[in-house]
Design an enzyme around this catalytic site. Structure first.
Site, mmCIF file in Angstrom:
data_model
loop_
_atom_site.group_PDB
_atom_site.id
_atom_site.type_symbol
_atom_site.label_atom_id
_atom_site.label_comp_id
_atom_site.label_asym_id
_atom_site.label_seq_id
_atom_site.Cartn_x
_atom_site.Cartn_y
_atom_site.Cartn_z
ATOM 1 N N SER A 438 0.941 -1.173 -0.239
ATOM 2 C CA SER A 438 -0.021 -0.110 0.123
ATOM 3 C C SER A 438 0.761 1.087 0.087
ATOM 4 O O SER A 438 0.303 2.368 -0.188
ATOM 5 C CB SER A 438 -0.888 0.126 1.290
ATOM 6 N N LYS A 481 -6.592 5.535 7.726
ATOM 7 C CA LYS A 481 -5.141 6.162 7.294
ATOM 8 C C LYS A 481 -5.511 7.760 7.152
ATOM 9 O O LYS A 481 -4.630 8.539 7.500
ATOM 10 C CB LYS A 481 -4.699 5.633 6.134
#
Length: 586
Positions: A438, A481
């Site tokens: 990611s 996030k």
């Protein structure tokens, strides 16, 4: 190029379209939601198993091995059984040391049953198969769950059978032979008398998680291949108002059966917001009775009775976040006190803010936090050094992302040979294993910044993986996030420039907190969605990757490569022989 600045409406699920559905939910629960409404595949599997002409006696169902799930499936199976079935089983007569058996004709027989469903979450052999007892020279036969379910269905947890293989072998033999044989559980102590067998007509539903099913398949490959298979679907895709009404009815039924308060009309959007954070998709809502029960129980603890409103539900969620917030707060303090260095202003060459999710064993939720990735470039042989990998702190998937990133760069620059530079990339102040891809888009942007010697804006953070063609691919934990980086920016002071960059495919996964929505609405924070790494570079570096009539990152890197190649040619010979380079064509 596709760069989309997302609005507040893009950051949360659509609930405005379903206000009429929520208003109608104020009415009392009028009818049960059947399994066919929410689990049509599993319902069809049960119909196949319980069809009068069906020869298959086993159904494998993938579902959590919890009481709530076993009860749901048992209830659905019970609704498929005939209303007035004949008696099965029979009467055992004990005369001294002689035991005889006669088939059942009515309910008075001690082992007579009618078809119904019996649930066994965890059982021992005696509970499942019954036993023969002898006390003061008096014999008695105690029926087990198998006898109670005779003529019907036994719903049993797979972990029970996997933990007791002999239990499973005996059950399988009985169901396959359609005969119950009385045997001793201890081979060294046989039964004191011979007990006649009893006819057995039994269907078995084996329920287990994916790991249990895999273990069972390895133990019984032939039976697993022959058995009917289906799954309990944990989520419901919301396609229209009808499906939303179905989900609301399901929630009301869970509340009714658990004697818990139900949502009022204004509480549904808040519940859906929390549900989307749980499923990770704006168009998907959970059917998990355990998750729904937890929400209802906690809001009931605040004093809600028949109904709870939006304010009560928001209060409960805020209290839960505070209760579980010690660890996230300490992690943020490390950044705010500059024990972990994360910059949210200014610009740096070869340094970028990536977004990551940390999961601590025992903590109930994932925690989002920014990570500082740095890249240093120097004259070399084209090797990309993954410091995490070389220090044995990087996983295989992370290493794969690094190789994909290198392939993209070589193809885009159209190089016929290796770069005349070597690069080192690392997660700064990371002291545990790093895995996943990611951060590969962030690493690629940091590498391009270092190669072009162009600074990266530190008020932005980025997440997303990248393929060999530079396309941005979705990643997990996007809400946590974004909120992790926003929280740091908010406590340091929002400037209006700060924001995050995510893959466009992640837009449907967004369901952000109210504070962040208000900041986006006020223009103090931005969320950008992109399709390609070349879309992220103008936001991060203020320069395009490629184009005509302007300075671009690609052009800058090519010029630096040419310059480094010329310097390398000059230094190919020892200094006394460097006059030979005068005759070497450029």
């Amino acid at each position: 190029m596709t760069i989309t600045k997302l609005t507040c409406q893009d950051l949360i699920p659509d609930t405005e379209s379903y206000q009429d559905v929520f208003a109608q939910s104020e009415a009392a629960l009028t009818s049960d939601v059947t399994l066919s409404d929410t689990q049509p595949r599993l319902q069809y599997a049960l119909e196949q198993l319980l069809h009068p002409l069906a020869s298959n006696s086993f159904l494998l169902a993938k579902a959590p091995e919890e009481t709530e799930y076993l009860s749901l499936i048992a209830k659905a199976a019970g609704q498929l059984l005939p209303e007035d079935p004949p008696f099965v089983g029979g009467q055992y007569h004990i005369d001294g040391n002689t035991v005889s058996f006669t088939p059942a004709t009515d309910a008075l027989a001690n082992f007579a049953t009618r078809s119904h469903v019996v649930v066994a979450e965890w059982v021992e052999a005696e509970q499942l198969f019954g036993c023969l007892r002898q006390f003061n020279n008096q014999l008695s036969l105690q029926p087990g769950l198998v006898h109670q379910a005779n003529g019907g269905v036994l719903v049993i947890s797979l972990r029970t059978l996997l933990a007791q293989p002999l239990l499973w072998m005996r059950l399988k033999t009985m169901v396959t032979r359609q005969r119950f044989d009385w045997v001793s559980f201890d081979e060294s102590r046989p039964l004191p008398v011979s007990v006649p067998s009893m006819p057995l007509q039994l269907k078995v539903i084996l329920i287990g998680e994916r790991d249990s099913l895999a273990e069972f398949q390895e133990m019984e490959p032939e039976l697993a291949a022959r058995a009917i298979y289906s799954e309990y679907e944990e989520n419901l895709q919301i396609a229209d108002a009808e499906v939303m009404a179905q989900w609301c009815q399901w929630v009301l039924q869970v509340a009714h059966e658990a004697s818990m308060p139900a949502p009022a009309a204004d509480a549904w959007p808040v519940l859906i917001h929390e549900a989307v954070r749980y499923t990770g998709d704006q168009e998907t809502l959970p059917l998990c009775p355990l998750w729904l029960g937890r929400q209802l129980q906690e809001v009931a603890a605040l004093g809600a009775e028949q109904r709870f409103d939006a304010e009560q539900l928001q209060t409960m969620l805020a209290q839960r976040e505070w209760r579980e917030g010690y660890l996230p707060e300490r992690m943020q303090d490390e950044i705010l006190l500059e024990q972990i260095l994360i910059e949210t202003e200014g610009e740096r060459i070869g340094q970028i803010n990536a977004l990551s999710v940390v999961e601590f064993p025992g903590h109930p939720r994932a925690i989002g936090e920014p990570s500082r990735i740095s890249c240093v470039v120097h004259i070399g042989d084209g090797e990309f050094n993954d410091i995490e990998r070389k220090s044995e702190l990087g996983g295989n998937i992370h290493a794969k992302g690094m190789m994909i990133m290198q392939s993209f760069l070589m193809a885009e620059l159209q190089l016929e040979q290796q770069l005349p530079f070597s690069a080192s990339l690392t997660f700064e102040q990371s002291y545990s294993e790093v895995d996943g891809d990611s951060a590969s888009m962030a690493e690629l942007c940091a590498l391009i910044s270092a190669l072009a010697e162009v600074p990266v804006n530190q008020h932005l953070a980025i997440t997303g993986s990248v393929d060999q063609f530079g396309r941005a691919q979705p990643v997990g934990g996007v809400n946590e996030k974004i909120e992790g980086f926003f929280s740091i920016c908010q406590q340091r002071g929002l400037t209006g420039k700060q924001g995050v960059i995510i893959p466009s495919a992640n837009a449907r996964h967004l369901c952000l907190q109210q504070e962040l929505l208000e900041a986006v609405e006020a223009g103090q924070f931005s969320v950008w969605a992109i399709d390609d790494v070349t879309d992220a570079l103008p936001l991060l570096t203020n320069l395009q990757w490629d184009g005509e009539g302007q300075t671009t990152l690609s052009q800058t890197i090519q010029e630096r490569i040419a310059q480094a190649t010329q310097q390398e040619a000059r230094h190919r010979f020892p200094w006394p022989l460097r006059w030979l380079t005068w005759f070497t064509p450029n």
